[in-house]
Motif scaffolding. Structure first.
Motif, PDB file in Angstrom:
ATOM      1  N   ASP A  24       0.856  -1.190   0.000  1.00 48.00           N
ATOM      2  CA  ASP A  24       0.000   0.000   0.000  1.00 48.00           C
ATOM      3  C   ASP A  24       0.886   1.232   0.000  1.00 48.00           C
ATOM      4  OD1 ASP A  24      -2.702  -0.433  -0.112  1.00 48.00           O
ATOM      5  OD2 ASP A  24      -2.991  -0.586   2.062  1.00 48.00           O
ATOM      6  N   VAL A  25       0.420   2.302  -0.647  1.00 48.76           N
ATOM      7  CA  VAL A  25       1.153   3.573  -0.602  1.00 48.76           C
ATOM      8  C   VAL A  25       0.288   4.550   0.184  1.00 48.76           C
ATOM      9  CG1 VAL A  25       2.062   5.479  -1.988  1.00 48.76           C
ATOM     10  CG2 VAL A  25       2.376   3.118  -2.759  1.00 48.76           C
ATOM     11  N   MET A  26       0.910   5.292   1.107  1.00 53.10           N
ATOM     12  CA  MET A  26       0.142   6.117   2.041  1.00 53.10           C
ATOM     13  C   MET A  26       0.912   7.397   2.391  1.00 53.10           C
ATOM     14  SD  MET A  26      -1.179   4.523   5.669  1.00 53.10           S
ATOM     15  CE  MET A  26      -2.177   3.184   5.067  1.00 53.10           C
ATOM     16  N   GLU A  27       0.190   8.435   2.770  1.00 51.87           N
ATOM     17  CA  GLU A  27       0.826   9.644   3.303  1.00 51.87           C
ATOM     18  C   GLU A  27       1.512   9.284   4.635  1.00 51.87           C
ATOM     19  OE1 GLU A  27       0.666  13.075   2.679  1.00 51.87           O
ATOM     20  OE2 GLU A  27      -0.099  12.647   0.666  1.00 51.87           O
ATOM     21  N   PRO A  28       2.738   9.781   4.867  1.00 53.49           N
ATOM     22  CA  PRO A  28       3.418   9.428   6.117  1.00 53.49           C
ATOM     23  C   PRO A  28       2.637   9.806   7.376  1.00 53.49           C
ATOM     24  CG  PRO A  28       4.712  11.007   4.786  1.00 53.49           C
ATOM     25  CD  PRO A  28       3.562  10.553   3.946  1.00 53.49           C
ATOM     26  N   LYS A  29       1.969  10.960   7.336  1.00 55.00           N
ATOM     27  CA  LYS A  29       1.230  11.410   8.527  1.00 55.00           C
ATOM     28  C   LYS A  29       0.070  10.458   8.836  1.00 55.00           C
ATOM     29  CE  LYS A  29      -0.802  15.434  10.555  1.00 55.00           C
ATOM     30  NZ  LYS A  29      -1.453  16.693  10.417  1.00 55.00           N
ATOM     31  N   HIS A  30      -0.591  10.011   7.764  1.00 56.21           N
ATOM     32  CA  HIS A  30      -1.706   9.092   7.947  1.00 56.21           C
ATOM     33  C   HIS A  30      -1.193   7.748   8.475  1.00 56.21           C
ATOM     34  CE1 HIS A  30      -5.765   7.751   7.562  1.00 56.21           C
ATOM     35  NE2 HIS A  30      -5.401   6.713   6.818  1.00 56.21           N
ATOM     36  N   HIS A  31      -0.065   7.308   7.923  1.00 55.61           N
ATOM     37  CA  HIS A  31       0.556   6.069   8.411  1.00 55.61           C
ATOM     38  C   HIS A  31       0.741   6.129   9.924  1.00 55.61           C
ATOM     39  CE1 HIS A  31       4.132   3.988   9.940  1.00 55.61           C
ATOM     40  NE2 HIS A  31       3.823   3.002   9.106  1.00 55.61           N
ATOM     41  N   ASP A  32       1.304   7.228  10.408  1.00 55.27           N
ATOM     42  CA  ASP A  32       1.621   7.337  11.836  1.00 55.27           C
ATOM     43  C   ASP A  32       0.368   7.303  12.710  1.00 55.27           C
ATOM     44  OD1 ASP A  32       4.224   7.428  11.048  1.00 55.27           O
ATOM     45  OD2 ASP A  32       4.595   9.506  11.640  1.00 55.27           O
ATOM     46  N   LEU A  33      -0.725   7.873  12.176  1.00 56.06           N
ATOM     47  CA  LEU A  33      -1.983   7.873  12.919  1.00 56.06           C
ATOM     48  C   LEU A  33      -2.586   6.465  12.958  1.00 56.06           C
ATOM     49  CD1 LEU A  33      -3.882   9.944  14.289  1.00 56.06           C
ATOM     50  CD2 LEU A  33      -5.181   9.986  12.143  1.00 56.06           C
ATOM     51  N   VAL A  34      -2.591   5.813  11.795  1.00 54.81           N
ATOM     52  CA  VAL A  34      -3.156   4.454  11.725  1.00 54.81           C
ATOM     53  C   VAL A  34      -2.353   3.506  12.617  1.00 54.81           C
ATOM     54  CG1 VAL A  34      -3.539   2.469  10.193  1.00 54.81           C
ATOM     55  CG2 VAL A  34      -4.077   4.774   9.382  1.00 54.81           C
ATOM     56  N   LEU A  35      -1.030   3.601  12.525  1.00 55.67           N
ATOM     57  CA  LEU A  35      -0.195   2.671  13.310  1.00 55.67           C
ATOM     58  C   LEU A  35      -0.278   2.960  14.802  1.00 55.67           C
ATOM     59  CD1 LEU A  35       1.554   0.247  12.308  1.00 55.67           C
ATOM     60  CD2 LEU A  35       0.639   1.724  10.525  1.00 55.67           C
ATOM     61  N   ALA A  36      -0.568   4.224  15.163  1.00 55.70           N
ATOM     62  CA  ALA A  36      -0.706   4.540  16.588  1.00 55.70           C
ATOM     63  C   ALA A  36      -1.821   3.705  17.200  1.00 55.70           C
ATOM     64  CB  ALA A  36      -0.983   6.031  16.781  1.00 55.70           C
ATOM     65  N   ILE A  37      -2.933   3.493  16.446  1.00 50.76           N
ATOM     66  CA  ILE A  37      -4.039   2.726  17.027  1.00 50.76           C
ATOM     67  C   ILE A  37      -3.868   1.217  16.829  1.00 50.76           C
ATOM     68  CG2 ILE A  37      -5.606   3.099  15.031  1.00 50.76           C
ATOM     69  CD1 ILE A  37      -6.711   2.760  18.664  1.00 50.76           C
ATOM     70  N   VAL A  38      -3.381   0.791  15.646  1.00 47.77           N
ATOM     71  CA  VAL A  38      -3.341  -0.668  15.426  1.00 47.77           C
ATOM     72  C   VAL A  38      -2.103  -1.332  16.026  1.00 47.77           C
ATOM     73  CG1 VAL A  38      -4.775  -0.592  13.334  1.00 47.77           C
ATOM     74  CG2 VAL A  38      -2.273  -0.573  13.110  1.00 47.77           C
ATOM     75  N   SER A  39      -1.058  -0.568  16.305  1.00 45.67           N
ATOM     76  CA  SER A  39       0.169  -1.188  16.787  1.00 45.67           C
ATOM     77  C   SER A  39       0.722  -0.534  18.057  1.00 45.67           C
ATOM     78  CB  SER A  39       1.227  -1.114  15.676  1.00 45.67           C
ATOM     79  OG  SER A  39       2.467  -1.537  16.144  1.00 45.67           O
ATOM     80  N   HIS A  40       0.884   0.798  18.025  1.00 46.31           N
ATOM     81  CA  HIS A  40       1.588   1.436  19.133  1.00 46.31           C
ATOM     82  C   HIS A  40       0.766   1.365  20.435  1.00 46.31           C
ATOM     83  CE1 HIS A  40       3.652   3.862  15.675  1.00 46.31           C
ATOM     84  NE2 HIS A  40       3.839   2.565  15.597  1.00 46.31           N
ATOM     85  N   LEU A  41      -0.535   1.704  20.329  1.00 45.99           N
ATOM     86  CA  LEU A  41      -1.375   1.675  21.535  1.00 45.99           C
ATOM     87  C   LEU A  41      -1.470   0.261  22.138  1.00 45.99           C
ATOM     88  CD1 LEU A  41      -2.938   3.786  23.174  1.00 45.99           C
ATOM     89  CD2 LEU A  41      -5.000   3.024  22.019  1.00 45.99           C
ATOM     90  N   PRO A  42      -1.745  -0.772  21.324  1.00 43.46           N
ATOM     91  CA  PRO A  42      -1.778  -2.126  21.915  1.00 43.46           C
ATOM     92  C   PRO A  42      -0.479  -2.498  22.635  1.00 43.46           C
ATOM     93  CG  PRO A  42      -2.635  -2.182  19.679  1.00 43.46           C
ATOM     94  CD  PRO A  42      -2.151  -0.786  19.911  1.00 43.46           C
ATOM     95  N   HIS A  43       0.659  -2.100  22.088  1.00 52.11           N
ATOM     96  CA  HIS A  43       1.923  -2.419  22.770  1.00 52.11           C
ATOM     97  C   HIS A  43       2.044  -1.651  24.083  1.00 52.11           C
ATOM     98  CE1 HIS A  43       3.090  -4.440  19.049  1.00 52.11           C
ATOM     99  NE2 HIS A  43       4.030  -5.024  19.763  1.00 52.11           N
ATOM    100  N   ILE A  44       1.666  -0.378  24.069  1.00 49.97           N
ATOM    101  CA  ILE A  44       1.769   0.431  25.289  1.00 49.97           C
ATOM    102  C   ILE A  44       0.828  -0.124  26.369  1.00 49.97           C
ATOM    103  CG2 ILE A  44       1.260   2.731  26.236  1.00 49.97           C
ATOM    104  CD1 ILE A  44       2.297   3.792  23.440  1.00 49.97           C
ATOM    105  N   ILE A  45      -0.376  -0.514  25.957  1.00 50.20           N
ATOM    106  CA  ILE A  45      -1.327  -1.084  26.918  1.00 50.20           C
ATOM    107  C   ILE A  45      -0.766  -2.393  27.484  1.00 50.20           C
ATOM    108  CG2 ILE A  45      -3.621  -2.139  27.133  1.00 50.20           C
ATOM    109  CD1 ILE A  45      -4.536  -0.015  25.008  1.00 50.20           C
ATOM    110  N   ALA A  46      -0.170  -3.197  26.611  1.00 45.68           N
ATOM    111  CA  ALA A  46       0.405  -4.476  27.071  1.00 45.68           C
ATOM    112  C   ALA A  46       1.557  -4.226  28.043  1.00 45.68           C
ATOM    113  CB  ALA A  46       0.881  -5.295  25.874  1.00 45.68           C
ATOM    114  N   TYR A  47       2.443  -3.287  27.699  1.00 44.58           N
ATOM    115  CA  TYR A  47       3.548  -2.973  28.618  1.00 44.58           C
ATOM    116  C   TYR A  47       2.981  -2.528  29.966  1.00 44.58           C
ATOM    117  CZ  TYR A  47       7.293  -3.173  25.072  1.00 44.58           C
ATOM    118  OH  TYR A  47       8.205  -3.588  24.138  1.00 44.58           O
TER     119      TYR A  47
END
Ligand code: NAP
Length: 315
Positions: free
Chosen positions: A177-200
């Protein structure tokens, strides 16, 4: 995505951990590189990479490894990418493609961008595939199979170079997929970064409890806790760098998460069973959609084996 050639004469892998080694294996599997040159910080990692055989040569510096490379892939923690790009800048071949696999994109463009020489095609990337393992022994050729890889090119990037890199990732097994970098960071914050922070956080909370002993936490972990510990076992350097380099989107998602958690707390306090039931029904449907989309399987323990414990999820 196109008929572009996925094969490169010489590829340089900088960073030979989970992602670097998996890329090396995937290139070997697909015959995608004439020669793979590798560099990692420690001598031990370089030696091990050569022994395993996912690189053809290792070098004493990143600058040496990128010499004559047609494709350079930086696979080190996000916080190290700026300095490494500054070091390799004078040694990059004209016409080469320079990419990375970092889990955030705006900060990477900020740090790497100023060091990219004229005539080199800089195309930031992020494979949404990973496990909680790290190091040169943790990689395997199938890591990217069926997983997404997001490219976030900056405006004005050569289209043919984007197609070539897309063809490479496709040949490694990914969907691109090709995406705007800013949008990437927002999407990944919810699908990846937040779950890891909650797990930690939840694993940290459990380890601080005084009324429940450590041995009980471990003994009864199959009741749910265990699934958080997999995420919370992820590499501390990588996740420190993700948190420091994607601050705003992560704080925004954490704020929303806290609001929703407060609402859930209230529902429990007031015995609002309907509210709880509605939420748990909605979330169950999301799990089903992930399985239907081929991004996980419904087998017990999500089909993970002790050898490759997390091949089914991205980070
Ligand atoms: P890893 O297994 O810990 O490997 C990191 C590699 O980078 C090691 O070879 C390490 O060398 C090397 N390294 C670290 N700092 C360095 C420096 N300053 N200079 C040169 N080499 C350095 O990490 P990984 O999981 O592959 O992650 C690499 C990148 O992929 C990160 O940017 C991460 O955000 C991204 N990513 C990770 C995942 C995931 O699930 N893990 C998924 C997608 C993207 P030594 O072995 O010598 O220390």
């Amino acid at each position: 995505m196109s008929g572009a050639d996925p094969h490169f004469g010489r590829v340089a892998l900088i960073g030979l951990g989970l992602i670097g080694s998996s890329l090396g294996h995937a290139m070997k599997r697909g015959g995608l590189a004439g020669h793979v040159a590798g560099y990692a910080r420690s001598e031990a990692t370089r030696k091990r990479a050569l022994e395993i055989g996912f690189v053809d040569s290792v070098h004493g510096s990143a600058a040496e490894a990128v010499k004559d490379a047609d494709l350079v892939i930086l696979c080190t923690p996000v916080g190290s990418l700026g300095a490494i790009t500054a070091e390799i800048e004078p040694h990059l071949k004209k016409g080469a493609i320079l990419t990375d696999v970092g889990s955030v994109k705006l900060a990477v463009i900020r740090d790497m961008g100023p060091h990219v020489p004229e005539g080199v095609h800089f195309i930031p990337g992020h494979p949404i595939a990973g496990t909680e393992e790290s190091g040169p022994d943790s990689g395997f050729p199938e890591l990217f199979d069926g997983r997404w890889c997001i490219l976030t090119p900056v405006p004005g990037t050569d289209e043919a170079a984007i197609e070539r890199l897309s063809a490479f990732w496709t040949a490694c097994g990914s969907k691109v997929d090709v995406m705007e970098p800013k949008h990437h960071d927002l999407v990944l914050a919810i699908v990846s970064h937040l779950p890891h922070i909650i797990a930690y956080n939840i694993v940290g909370t459990a380890s601080d409890l005084e009324t429940v002993t450590q041995s009980e936490v471990i003994k009864y972990s199959a009741s749910g806790f265990r699934d958080f510990t997999r995420l919370a076992a992820s590499d501390p350097t990588m996740w420190r760098d993700v948190c420091l380099n994607n601050k705003e989107p992560i704080l925004e998602m954490l704020a929303r998460f806290s609001e929703d958690l407060t609402a859930l707390q209230r529902a429990i306090r007031w015995g609002d069973g309907d509210k709880l039931f509605d939420l748990f029904t909605r979330t169950r449907a999301i799990r089903r959609s992930i399985v239907d989309a081929g991004q996980d399987i419904a087998a017990p323990n999500f089909g993970r084996t002790p050898k490759k414990p997390g091949g089914e999820q991205g980070q």
